[in-house]
Design a protein around this motif. Sequence first.
Motif, PDB file in Angstrom:
ATOM      1  N   VAL A  67       0.916  -1.299  -0.085  1.00 22.18           N
ATOM      2  CA  VAL A  67      -0.050   0.176   0.085  1.00 22.18           C
ATOM      3  C   VAL A  67       0.909   1.310  -0.068  1.00 22.18           C
ATOM      4  O   VAL A  67       0.644   2.176  -0.771  1.00 22.18           O
ATOM      5  CB  VAL A  67      -0.913   0.043   1.133  1.00 22.18           C
ATOM      6  N   ALA A  68       1.818   1.334   0.677  1.00 23.75           N
ATOM      7  CA  ALA A  68       2.677   2.378   1.109  1.00 23.75           C
ATOM      8  C   ALA A  68       3.429   2.614  -0.308  1.00 23.75           C
ATOM      9  O   ALA A  68       3.394   3.869  -0.774  1.00 23.75           O
ATOM     10  CB  ALA A  68       3.771   2.139   1.926  1.00 23.75           C
ATOM     11  N   PHE A  69       3.909   1.516  -1.079  1.00 24.47           N
ATOM     12  CA  PHE A  69       4.687   1.542  -2.326  1.00 24.47           C
ATOM     13  C   PHE A  69       3.736   2.163  -3.341  1.00 24.47           C
ATOM     14  O   PHE A  69       4.139   3.089  -4.000  1.00 24.47           O
ATOM     15  CB  PHE A  69       5.247   0.550  -2.834  1.00 24.47           C
ATOM     16  N   ALA A  70       2.358   1.616  -3.125  1.00 17.60           N
ATOM     17  CA  ALA A  70       1.470   2.033  -4.339  1.00 17.60           C
ATOM     18  C   ALA A  70       1.200   3.352  -4.029  1.00 17.60           C
ATOM     19  O   ALA A  70       1.133   4.257  -5.217  1.00 17.60           O
ATOM     20  CB  ALA A  70       0.203   1.091  -4.234  1.00 17.60           C
ATOM     21  N   PHE A  71       0.921   3.912  -3.088  1.00 22.43           N
ATOM     22  CA  PHE A  71       0.523   5.340  -2.672  1.00 22.43           C
ATOM     23  C   PHE A  71       1.898   6.235  -3.041  1.00 22.43           C
ATOM     24  O   PHE A  71       1.500   7.255  -3.577  1.00 22.43           O
ATOM     25  CB  PHE A  71       0.594   5.420  -1.139  1.00 22.43           C
ATOM     26  N   LEU A  72       3.040   5.715  -2.955  1.00 25.55           N
ATOM     27  CA  LEU A  72       3.996   6.720  -3.159  1.00 25.55           C
ATOM     28  C   LEU A  72       4.488   6.644  -4.583  1.00 25.55           C
ATOM     29  O   LEU A  72       4.752   7.724  -5.299  1.00 25.55           O
ATOM     30  CB  LEU A  72       5.247   6.278  -2.462  1.00 25.55           C
ATOM     31  N   PHE A  73       4.283   5.570  -5.244  1.00 27.86           N
ATOM     32  CA  PHE A  73       5.254   5.431  -6.398  1.00 27.86           C
ATOM     33  C   PHE A  73       4.138   5.308  -7.590  1.00 27.86           C
ATOM     34  O   PHE A  73       4.533   5.285  -8.770  1.00 27.86           O
ATOM     35  CB  PHE A  73       6.171   4.262  -6.545  1.00 27.86           C
ATOM     36  N   SER A  74       2.764   4.971  -7.440  1.00 28.11           N
ATOM     37  CA  SER A  74       2.090   4.458  -8.717  1.00 28.11           C
ATOM     38  C   SER A  74       1.770   5.730  -9.689  1.00 28.11           C
ATOM     39  O   SER A  74       1.498   5.615 -10.900  1.00 28.11           O
ATOM     40  CB  SER A  74       0.620   4.205  -8.089  1.00 28.11           C
ATOM     41  N   ARG A  75       2.257   7.118  -9.199  1.00 24.89           N
ATOM     42  CA  ARG A  75       2.184   8.176 -10.233  1.00 24.89           C
ATOM     43  C   ARG A  75       3.297   8.116 -11.192  1.00 24.89           C
ATOM     44  O   ARG A  75       3.036   8.517 -12.331  1.00 24.89           O
ATOM     45  CB  ARG A  75       1.948   9.274  -9.405  1.00 24.89           C
ATOM     46  N   PHE A  76       4.515   7.306 -10.844  1.00 25.50           N
ATOM     47  CA  PHE A  76       5.465   7.273 -11.572  1.00 25.50           C
ATOM     48  C   PHE A  76       5.134   6.072 -12.568  1.00 25.50           C
ATOM     49  O   PHE A  76       5.694   4.963 -12.349  1.00 25.50           O
ATOM     50  CB  PHE A  76       6.622   7.273 -11.021  1.00 25.50           C
ATOM     51  N   SER A  77       4.444   6.362 -13.545  1.00 22.95           N
ATOM     52  CA  SER A  77       4.143   5.241 -14.620  1.00 22.95           C
ATOM     53  C   SER A  77       5.103   4.643 -14.978  1.00 22.95           C
ATOM     54  O   SER A  77       4.887   3.179 -15.479  1.00 22.95           O
ATOM     55  CB  SER A  77       3.136   5.866 -15.524  1.00 22.95           C
ATOM     56  N   ASN A  78       6.305   5.086 -15.151  1.00 23.08           N
ATOM     57  CA  ASN A  78       7.502   4.323 -15.824  1.00 23.08           C
ATOM     58  C   ASN A  78       8.046   3.554 -14.975  1.00 23.08           C
ATOM     59  O   ASN A  78       9.170   2.928 -15.311  1.00 23.08           O
ATOM     60  CB  ASN A  78       8.359   5.269 -16.459  1.00 23.08           C
ATOM     61  N   LEU A  79       7.844   3.117 -13.769  1.00 22.93           N
ATOM     62  CA  LEU A  79       8.494   2.288 -12.646  1.00 22.93           C
ATOM     63  C   LEU A  79       8.223   0.927 -13.096  1.00 22.93           C
ATOM     64  O   LEU A  79       8.984   0.255 -13.021  1.00 22.93           O
ATOM     65  CB  LEU A  79       8.004   2.426 -11.215  1.00 22.93           C
ATOM     66  N   ALA A  80       7.084   0.699 -13.610  1.00 27.25           N
ATOM     67  CA  ALA A  80       6.710  -0.742 -13.692  1.00 27.25           C
ATOM     68  C   ALA A  80       6.309  -1.039 -15.133  1.00 27.25           C
ATOM     69  O   ALA A  80       6.222   0.156 -16.186  1.00 27.25           O
ATOM     70  CB  ALA A  80       5.283  -1.241 -12.904  1.00 27.25           C
ATOM     71  N   SER A  81       6.167  -2.208 -15.398  1.00 23.76           N
ATOM     72  CA  SER A  81       5.533  -2.701 -16.848  1.00 23.76           C
ATOM     73  C   SER A  81       4.263  -1.790 -17.117  1.00 23.76           C
ATOM     74  O   SER A  81       3.270  -1.665 -16.102  1.00 23.76           O
ATOM     75  CB  SER A  81       5.437  -3.883 -17.118  1.00 23.76           C
ATOM     76  N   ARG A  82       3.843  -1.366 -18.048  1.00 19.26           N
ATOM     77  CA  ARG A  82       2.695  -0.468 -18.615  1.00 19.26           C
ATOM     78  C   ARG A  82       1.334  -1.459 -18.153  1.00 19.26           C
ATOM     79  O   ARG A  82       0.241  -1.155 -17.743  1.00 19.26           O
ATOM     80  CB  ARG A  82       2.610   0.033 -19.952  1.00 19.26           C
ATOM     81  N   ASP A  83       1.469  -2.788 -18.645  1.00 22.19           N
ATOM     82  CA  ASP A  83       0.486  -3.663 -18.568  1.00 22.19           C
ATOM     83  C   ASP A  83      -0.044  -4.421 -17.448  1.00 22.19           C
ATOM     84  O   ASP A  83      -0.692  -5.174 -17.241  1.00 22.19           O
ATOM     85  CB  ASP A  83       0.382  -4.678 -19.781  1.00 22.19           C
ATOM     86  N   ILE A  84       0.842  -4.323 -16.402  1.00 22.85           N
ATOM     87  CA  ILE A  84       0.696  -4.797 -15.010  1.00 22.85           C
ATOM     88  C   ILE A  84       0.446  -3.791 -13.976  1.00 22.85           C
ATOM     89  O   ILE A  84       1.027  -2.758 -13.829  1.00 22.85           O
ATOM     90  CB  ILE A  84       2.035  -5.567 -14.717  1.00 22.85           C
ATOM     91  N   PRO A  85      -1.008  -4.101 -13.181  1.00 21.52           N
ATOM     92  CA  PRO A  85      -1.227  -2.978 -12.100  1.00 21.52           C
ATOM     93  C   PRO A  85       0.052  -2.890 -11.234  1.00 21.52           C
ATOM     94  O   PRO A  85       0.389  -4.010 -10.906  1.00 21.52           O
ATOM     95  CB  PRO A  85      -2.415  -3.882 -11.584  1.00 21.52           C
ATOM     96  N   TYR A  86       0.130  -1.796 -10.701  1.00 21.27           N
ATOM     97  CA  TYR A  86       1.335  -1.503  -9.973  1.00 21.27           C
ATOM     98  C   TYR A  86       1.268  -2.376  -8.621  1.00 21.27           C
ATOM     99  O   TYR A  86       2.290  -2.801  -8.221  1.00 21.27           O
ATOM    100  CB  TYR A  86       1.456   0.087  -9.568  1.00 21.27           C
ATOM    101  N   PRO A  87       0.156  -2.358  -7.846  1.00 26.26           N
ATOM    102  CA  PRO A  87       0.056  -3.225  -6.691  1.00 26.26           C
ATOM    103  C   PRO A  87       0.448  -4.747  -6.854  1.00 26.26           C
ATOM    104  O   PRO A  87       1.054  -5.314  -6.195  1.00 26.26           O
ATOM    105  CB  PRO A  87      -1.174  -3.077  -6.091  1.00 26.26           C
ATOM    106  N   LEU A  88      -0.036  -5.174  -8.184  1.00 31.46           N
ATOM    107  CA  LEU A  88       0.318  -6.509  -8.208  1.00 31.46           C
ATOM    108  C   LEU A  88       1.829  -6.763  -8.381  1.00 31.46           C
ATOM    109  O   LEU A  88       2.213  -7.685  -8.073  1.00 31.46           O
ATOM    110  CB  LEU A  88      -0.593  -6.887  -9.494  1.00 31.46           C
ATOM    111  N   PHE A  89       2.202  -5.702  -9.550  1.00 31.28           N
ATOM    112  CA  PHE A  89       3.683  -5.691  -9.758  1.00 31.28           C
ATOM    113  C   PHE A  89       4.652  -5.900  -8.415  1.00 31.28           C
ATOM    114  O   PHE A  89       5.427  -6.499  -8.309  1.00 31.28           O
ATOM    115  CB  PHE A  89       4.079  -4.486 -10.482  1.00 31.28           C
ATOM    116  N   THR A  90       4.320  -4.946  -7.546  1.00 34.03           N
ATOM    117  CA  THR A  90       5.235  -4.890  -6.256  1.00 34.03           C
ATOM    118  C   THR A  90       4.849  -6.175  -5.527  1.00 34.03           C
ATOM    119  O   THR A  90       5.698  -6.669  -4.771  1.00 34.03           O
ATOM    120  CB  THR A  90       4.512  -3.713  -5.505  1.00 34.03           C
ATOM    121  N   PHE A  91       3.475  -6.294  -5.027  1.00 29.17           N
ATOM    122  CA  PHE A  91       3.339  -7.465  -4.327  1.00 29.17           C
ATOM    123  C   PHE A  91       3.767  -8.822  -4.751  1.00 29.17           C
ATOM    124  O   PHE A  91       4.482  -9.418  -3.714  1.00 29.17           O
ATOM    125  CB  PHE A  91       1.729  -7.727  -4.066  1.00 29.17           C
ATOM    126  N   VAL A  92       3.802  -9.108  -6.013  1.00 25.33           N
ATOM    127  CA  VAL A  92       4.246 -10.244  -6.216  1.00 25.33           C
ATOM    128  C   VAL A  92       5.915 -10.437  -6.214  1.00 25.33           C
ATOM    129  O   VAL A  92       6.630 -11.568  -6.033  1.00 25.33           O
ATOM    130  CB  VAL A  92       4.162 -10.386  -8.072  1.00 25.33           C
TER     131      VAL A  92
END
Lengths: 280, 414
Positions: A67-92
């Motif tokens: 949750v913390a990571f999602a809250f902090l970083f989800s705005r930087f869309s280039n952190l993760a792959s575009r087609d994977i939801p950020y929380p899933l990307f992080t949690f996995v």
Amino acid sequence: MISSSSGVAQKDIRIIKSQPSFRNLLTELWRSKRLVFAHAVREIKIRYTPSVLGIAWVLIQPVLVTVAFAFLFSRFSNLASRDIPYPLFTFVALLPWQLMTSGISRSTTTIVDNKHLFTKVHFPVIILPLAGTIVSLLDFFVCTMFVCILFIYYSFTPSANIVIFPLMLFLTLYITAGIGVMFSAFTVKTRDIGHALPFGIQLSLFLTPIAYDAHLVPEKWQMIYSLNPLVSVCLGFRWTLLGADIPLDMFLISITVGFIAATTGFIYFNKARTHFSDVL
Amino acid sequence: MQEPVINVKGLGKEFNLKQAAGFGTGIRNAVQNLFRSHQPPLPHQRKFWAVRNLTFEIEQGESVGIIGMNGSGKSTLLKMLSGVMYPTEGEAKLKGSIGSLLEVGTGFHHEFTGRENIYFAGALLGLHKSETKKYFDDIVAFAELEKFIDIPVKHYSTGMFMRLGFSTSAHLPTSMLFVDEALAVGDTAFQRKCVNRMKYLARQGRTQLFVSHDMNTIQSLCPRSLLLINGTLYESQVTADCIAEYEKIAGITKPVTQWTGHIGNENVELTRFNILSRETANPQNEFQRGDTAVIHLSYQIIHPITDLVIGIEVCDQIGNVLLRSRAGDFEPNPPEMKEPGIYTAAVTIDLGLLYPGEYNIKADMGIHNIVRLVENQAVLELKVKTPQGEQVNHVHSMLQSAAYPPWTWQFSRE
């Protein structure tokens, strides 16, 4: 006869000498496989019975980090792959990170903590740190259920690479157990690991591709970055579960480092174990 | 012939006595320790062999005692055989599973109940829960803990803890049982129960190793014993011989009613030592308070000597010297008997000086200021009883006063 009517094999032959072989470690371990689980269950009871939230604590930490990571970083869309939801990307990626770090840190003190046990009764001491890894594995399964919920929530279809997931999990466990076993043996001699570990784990949260994708690491640092065994398991989990890109060179370097470290750990443990009851 | 179940060859254990390292030496040593497991000993490290060159065999179904003074390596040996400690050299081969009771409550976790601990002890032996279950009721009944089996063992008393520990080890199906001083705690009734259980197991063919300082128990349990002296095996034979040898070395002597033997040196030997009644002149060990006993010490002078000292000590059961006398203490010139021959010294003792109870009398012989020849080797038993009709009001003083001189109390009012 009392002894022959029981389930304990009478023909067990035990050879006691100064430096038992590595094979001896494995046969002993195989003989007391039941004990590994009995001990793990005991550890879980000790840990969760005195707390109100009990086993829920296992989930609280990774969920809050996500949750913390999602809250902090989800705005930087280039952190993760575009087609994977950020929380899933992080949690996995957090899953193997947590399995490994908690497994190692739990194993580290097991031998010192259980000195009352193995200095009084004979059993393969290696089951103590191994039980640490197993307890973390149970935590891991609890968290996996949460991942399933995330998958459903985002209607995300797991990648076909999931067939390799069991192998990935096994490698993670092997590295965790090997390093945990090594650290537990170090701790008998010196308690420094115990001081360094929490700090190292904190640091590793940022030096492992959890909140971001490994591609973002500058090219000239990638070599050194990959020396961290946690990198490979996080990449591997993302690749098998989410079908994310895997930077193969980084993955291979990292997994090799982990594999060598773990194997060295087991060998070191076998050498060091003869001194445990002398030192403690 | 059947192969022995325990076969020990040249077993030895060396310990490293590290002195507390000073501040700053920690890192250097740690680095050395991690990378060199067999480095030459650092100057601040002292090594010593706790046991060495042990070689013996134990057959299936034997009960063997291990005797020795503190620090002679008994526990180290048992720990190595149990597998909780590794030897430095040598080898031991054991056939069958081992139940060991190295200390009270082996492997029990304080947070868990007695029940959980019993099952865990079973798991330590590789037993499945259902297998342990078969022995569960017997364990609990023997330990007399039916009411407490479901409370955490941290709330147990020392005695309860110990009972559960012994009962668990003595009921789970192992082919060998190692017991180290575990019976030292617990009341006499339970100790007897334990000894009976061990006797029963011995009859059932279980191999047992038993470490204890209690020679009576060892004698009643173990036909054969190993005697350890400073880490080496001194004898491995009939228990009675081991105990005699041990007592000789430890300076413990069982009191006897009358003593005969030969101790001393090439010039002089004590040959006989006994207590007689003054009235009848017959040997006697039980007296009433107020009687007078005569103690005879016979000795043989083989070569002419000078400065021979003869004496006695009256000790309580724990070995405290209560009264002591040497010939010549008060007379300026004791009769000098220097020529070869057999002599008897007789000393009277007024037993009115002693509270009723059991005492030991030790013979004391030596060469003045040079050597003590007889110190603990000849000990007689002496019982002092309350005369019939005497009123006993002196229990309290008895506990705090060594002797009972003829006190007279007088009270007056001013």
